[in-house]
Design a protein around this motif. Sequence first.
Motif, PDB file in Angstrom:
ATOM      1  N   PRO A  81       0.802  -1.233   0.000  1.00  0.00           N
ATOM      2  CA  PRO A  81       0.000   0.000   0.000  1.00  0.00           C
ATOM      3  C   PRO A  81       0.831   1.278   0.000  1.00  0.00           C
ATOM      4  CG  PRO A  81      -0.998  -1.598   1.462  1.00  0.00           C
ATOM      5  CD  PRO A  81       0.322  -2.175   1.034  1.00  0.00           C
ATOM      6  N   LEU A  99      -2.309  -5.997  -5.090  1.00  0.00           N
ATOM      7  CA  LEU A  99      -2.998  -5.412  -3.940  1.00  0.00           C
ATOM      8  C   LEU A  99      -4.310  -6.119  -3.614  1.00  0.00           C
ATOM      9  CD1 LEU A  99      -2.740  -1.530  -4.309  1.00  0.00           C
ATOM     10  CD2 LEU A  99      -1.858  -2.890  -2.417  1.00  0.00           C
ATOM     11  N   TYR A 103      -7.741  -2.165  -1.172  1.00  0.00           N
ATOM     12  CA  TYR A 103      -6.799  -1.117  -1.565  1.00  0.00           C
ATOM     13  C   TYR A 103      -6.921  -0.804  -3.056  1.00  0.00           C
ATOM     14  CZ  TYR A 103      -4.457  -1.735   2.940  1.00  0.00           C
ATOM     15  OH  TYR A 103      -4.174  -1.783   4.277  1.00  0.00           O
ATOM     16  N   ARG A 106      -8.844   2.144  -4.343  1.00  0.00           N
ATOM     17  CA  ARG A 106      -8.251   3.470  -4.202  1.00  0.00           C
ATOM     18  C   ARG A 106      -7.380   3.837  -5.393  1.00  0.00           C
ATOM     19  NH1 ARG A 106      -5.847   2.708   1.769  1.00  0.00           N
ATOM     20  NH2 ARG A 106      -4.546   4.481   1.098  1.00  0.00           N
TER      21      ARG A 106
END
Length: 263
Positions: A81, A99, A103, A106
């Motif tokens: 991250p 990921l 996450y 995002r």
Amino acid sequence: MSDPDEAIDWQGNAVVCEACSERGISGLRCEPLHACMHDRYAKRVDRFFRWNPQIAKDYLQHGYFEVRACAARYADIFHLPALMNDPDETVRWAVAQRLPQRYLLRMIHDPHREVRIRVAARLEERNLSAMMHDADYYVRLEVARRLPKGLLPLMMHDADVEVRRVVAKRIGVDALVKMLQDDDPGVRLDAIQRVPVSILSVLVDDSDWRIRYEVAARGDKEAVIRLLADEDDEVRRCAAARLGKGELVSRQRLPAEGGIWPE
């Protein structure tokens, strides 16, 4: 292609094994001109971390983007991250491949298209709608390939033809009928190949001969009769064959059951 026959680091200097600080790490594997994290050649950097994944997390902040990107492929996901906003898209792309979903969401507005394409390819279906209006057509193309069918009507007016063609190949039949009016003949052709026979007659006057050929090959008798006078030779020939007025078209163009005319 073979690897380069010289070892140069990312700053343009020759790689000197004797000066390598990693040589003292217990259990470390490396090989000059083949697997070395100091070499600017990405394949050699990747081989190094493939051989030594246990130290990948220690190089996620390295000054050379290829080192960060290669390390991101092998480091444990708990350290990834921190790289979601890395200044280099190659690093972010590598991160997006691994990921966890919470996450990945995002990264749907990442500034680089290749990163967003990777995100769209991995994002859970229930979250894909957030990328339906992405500025890049290929991102939307990936979304259209994976979006739940119930949401595809929201993309049937996409600005890009290739996106609409993917939608036409997947969308439910009820909504598919609306795509028969698309401005692009390729979209209409994809749509007409999936609609019920009873609807084909509405396209008997379509401007594209391929569409009219589909009507002649699969439509009802009234539509086929109208196509006997079509301007295109192939369309007329197909219509005549359906009516028994010429050489029969191939069997695969005709309904498999119940005779020539659909019920």
